[in-house]
Design a protein around this motif. Sequence first.
Motif, short mmCIF file in Angstrom:
data_model
loop_
_atom_site.label_atom_id
_atom_site.label_comp_id
_atom_site.label_asym_id
_atom_site.label_seq_id
_atom_site.Cartn_x
_atom_site.Cartn_y
_atom_site.Cartn_z
N THR A 225 -46.54 5.61 3.68
CA THR A 225 -46.84 4.98 2.41
C THR A 225 -47.34 3.56 2.65
OG1 THR A 225 -45.07 6.24 1.38
CG2 THR A 225 -45.88 4.39 0.14
N LYS A 226 -48.24 3.11 1.80
CA LYS A 226 -48.75 1.74 1.89
C LYS A 226 -48.57 1.07 0.54
CE LYS A 226 -52.97 -0.81 2.87
NZ LYS A 226 -54.41 -0.71 3.10
N GLN A 227 -48.07 -0.16 0.55
CA GLN A 227 -47.91 -0.89 -0.71
C GLN A 227 -49.23 -1.59 -1.01
OE1 GLN A 227 -44.78 -3.82 -0.86
NE2 GLN A 227 -44.67 -3.64 -3.07
N GLU A 228 -49.81 -1.27 -2.15
CA GLU A 228 -51.12 -1.81 -2.53
C GLU A 228 -51.01 -3.08 -3.38
OE1 GLU A 228 -53.96 -0.65 -1.39
OE2 GLU A 228 -53.18 1.18 -0.48
N LYS A 229 -50.08 -3.10 -4.34
CA LYS A 229 -49.98 -4.24 -5.26
C LYS A 229 -48.51 -4.57 -5.52
CE LYS A 229 -54.10 -2.81 -7.70
NZ LYS A 229 -54.69 -2.44 -8.97
N LEU A 230 -48.27 -5.82 -5.84
CA LEU A 230 -46.93 -6.26 -6.23
C LEU A 230 -47.08 -7.44 -7.18
CD1 LEU A 230 -43.80 -6.33 -5.97
CD2 LEU A 230 -44.14 -7.94 -4.10
N LEU A 231 -46.60 -7.29 -8.39
CA LEU A 231 -46.51 -8.38 -9.36
C LEU A 231 -45.06 -8.45 -9.82
CD1 LEU A 231 -49.66 -7.76 -11.60
CD2 LEU A 231 -49.35 -9.59 -9.97
N ALA A 232 -44.50 -9.63 -9.86
CA ALA A 232 -43.10 -9.78 -10.25
C ALA A 232 -42.92 -11.05 -11.05
CB ALA A 232 -42.21 -9.80 -9.02
N THR A 233 -42.03 -11.00 -12.02
CA THR A 233 -41.69 -12.18 -12.80
C THR A 233 -40.30 -12.00 -13.39
OG1 THR A 233 -42.44 -13.70 -14.52
CG2 THR A 233 -42.69 -11.35 -14.97
N ARG A 234 -39.74 -13.09 -13.86
CA ARG A 234 -38.44 -13.07 -14.54
C ARG A 234 -38.62 -13.68 -15.91
NH1 ARG A 234 -33.90 -14.75 -10.11
NH2 ARG A 234 -34.16 -12.89 -8.85
N ALA A 235 -37.88 -13.16 -16.87
CA ALA A 235 -37.95 -13.68 -18.23
C ALA A 235 -36.59 -13.54 -18.89
CB ALA A 235 -39.00 -12.92 -19.03
N GLN A 236 -36.40 -14.30 -19.94
CA GLN A 236 -35.20 -14.16 -20.74
C GLN A 236 -35.57 -13.40 -22.00
OE1 GLN A 236 -33.64 -18.06 -21.40
NE2 GLN A 236 -32.68 -18.17 -19.39
N ILE B 98 -38.96 -8.31 -13.96
CA ILE B 98 -39.94 -7.24 -14.10
C ILE B 98 -40.75 -7.20 -12.82
CG2 ILE B 98 -41.86 -6.34 -15.46
CD1 ILE B 98 -39.27 -6.70 -17.08
N VAL B 99 -40.83 -6.01 -12.20
CA VAL B 99 -41.58 -5.83 -10.96
C VAL B 99 -42.55 -4.68 -11.15
CG1 VAL B 99 -41.44 -5.34 -8.50
CG2 VAL B 99 -39.64 -6.67 -9.59
#
Length: 159
Positions: free
Chosen positions: A67-78, A29-30
């Motif tokens: 364009t400017k990237q302001e935020k990034l949250l990422a994780t992996r799950a099952q 999930i990103v």
Amino acid sequence: MKLTKLLVLCSAILSPAIVKADSPENIQIVYEVFSLSQSDAASTQREGLSDAKIYARMLEGLKTGKTKQEKLLATRAQSGMSVKVAHIAEFTYPTEYEPPLLPNAVGMDSSVVESEVKPEKILEALKSGSGWQEGVFPVVPATPVRYDTRNMGDRLEVE
């Protein structure tokens, strides 16, 4: 620093090295936030592009500087797991105050006192003498005595 450790920890726990054939699939999930000019955002919205094409346009805008990237949250799950990732800062603010202490009298410069004193001169003297904005001001302002905190930022929860 805690966020980096949290993201690495989530990736390490939820991405096993050996995946069995009957085990659940890993899901990544990103969450990304981009900023761009209002006119570019409006034209992109009006074109009715698919999500994949909008994302490709945002990535192209990163290369060109539009364009400017302001935020990034990422994780992996099952499948069937619950994961929380947070990028927060604690904001502390006062909730209770001690009341201010006011002086009983306000001083006035003795050189202003004359036999005939006009109200304008008294007001001017009060503003310029001790006990006003200049010099030693005898009023003690309201003092915070109790604080509360609130988490400010982004949190991503996946189930």
